[in-house]
Design an enzyme around this catalytic site. Sequence first.
Site, PDB file in Angstrom:
ATOM      1  NE  ARG A 136      -0.663  -9.513   3.195  1.00 32.44           N
ATOM      2  CZ  ARG A 136      -0.998 -10.168   2.073  1.00 32.44           C
ATOM      3  NH1 ARG A 136      -0.533  -9.744   0.911  1.00 32.44           N
ATOM      4  NH2 ARG A 136      -1.786 -11.215   2.113  1.00 32.44           N
TER       5      ARG A 136
ATOM      6  CG  ASP B  27       0.187  -5.323  -6.111  1.00 32.25           C
ATOM      7  OD1 ASP B  27      -0.579  -4.611  -6.789  1.00 32.25           O
ATOM      8  OD2 ASP B  27      -0.149  -6.445  -5.675  1.00 32.25           O
TER       9      ASP B  27
ATOM     10  CD  GLU C  41      -2.923  -3.306   0.975  1.00 34.98           C
ATOM     11  OE1 GLU C  41      -1.816  -3.188   0.423  1.00 34.98           O
ATOM     12  OE2 GLU C  41      -3.668  -4.298   0.818  1.00 34.98           O
TER      13      GLU C  41
ATOM     14  CG  HIS D 131      -3.101  -6.244  -2.327  1.00 31.36           C
ATOM     15  ND1 HIS D 131      -2.948  -6.180  -0.965  1.00 31.36           N
ATOM     16  CD2 HIS D 131      -2.705  -7.486  -2.676  1.00 31.36           C
ATOM     17  CE1 HIS D 131      -2.501  -7.343  -0.511  1.00 31.36           C
ATOM     18  NE2 HIS D 131      -2.342  -8.162  -1.554  1.00 31.36           N
TER      19      HIS D 131
END
Length: 351
Positions: free
Chosen positions: A238, A262, A267, A299
């Site tokens: 996260r 990622d 985000e 993500h």
Amino acid sequence: MQLSVFSAKPYDKTYLTTARATELDSSAGIEIIYHEFPLSLETVSLAKGAAAVCVFVNDELNADVLESLHASGARAILLRCAGYNNVDLQAAQRLGLFVANVPSYSPEAVAEFAVSLIQTLNRNTHRAYNRVREGNFNLDGLLGRTLYGKTVGLVGTGRIGVAFARIMNGFGCELLAYDPFESEDFKKYGKYTDLDTLLSQSDIVSLHCPLTEKTRHIIDEKTLPKMKKDAVLVNTSRGGLIKTKAVIAALKSKHLGGLALDVYEGEGSLFYNDHSGHIIDDDELMRLTTFHNVLVCGHQAFFTQEALREIADGTIRNLSDFVHKVKCKNALVQDQAGSPLVRSDSVPIRI
Ligand code: NAI
């Protein structure tokens, strides 16, 4: 009964529509309404009439949104993901809402993606790909490091951490881990230590713990200097685990050797949508993308056919448990008998 699905992409529709859940037959009369936009205070009114709401990682389920959902008749929140840091579970419990996630869907998918980020960043295949297309076969700047014998530190050894450990063990790496709950499965591949030792000894640090009050900014200006110079940091967990400002400073000072993300703190307003025709006003993200030793993905670690199938099946199974009033093993708030199902280390934070 109506199920309102937020942040719905074409692949969500495909997999949810064909989810195998024998218990949830057509007699339950579930009508699925798909919304492409995320759930938030601005969009919550669109869930009016829905008894169940299905959400993803960047949908906002703070107390206001949950109260609004409850007031409009929603009784079940189905997360089609493992992380639940975006849900105010205390508020959900107070309102008596059913909340369930899909805790395990192809942990190997995420672990394999973390490994692919490491390999890309370490061997510069992303740069080589572009060079060769331009007819440039020069190797300058593509020098990597052999992973065999390197020390890899894992923060979190749950399902994904153990899958990642299994792969890195196959590469011949030494594995260290930090997790307040030790796993016998991990001990087959490496040994546990404290966070400071892990940071100071690892050539690669990979984050696999959930985002909680305790883990928020676990990598910041205090912990980054403890990392080995030139070490690589990987985050497929996260975004909030890393303080972006601090990591930018560590990259600028050349202390941090590489960063593979990622997930990203900010985000929520960007990922899963095409912003290529717009000015992106997140200066920290834009700064990150200017470093040659930083890799940012949107993500997508979970994004395999197998994982999407398991997510859809798990989500519909949770809905089936709710509809048929049977005990749901994936429930995140207290069950009807009052037993706490949320582990004390996993108190979610509000974002
Ligand atoms: P899990 O619940 O099986 O394992 C998490 C582990 O972290 C547990 O062993 C727990 O004890 C440990 N942990 C808790 N607090 C910690 C702390 N302070 N320091 C170190 N370890 C701590 O979860 P799983 O399935 O392995 O997933 C891990 C995370 O990966 C999820 O929380 C989610 O945020 C993220 N994820 C990311 C995906 C992506 O597409 N990028 C997809 C799926 C999950």
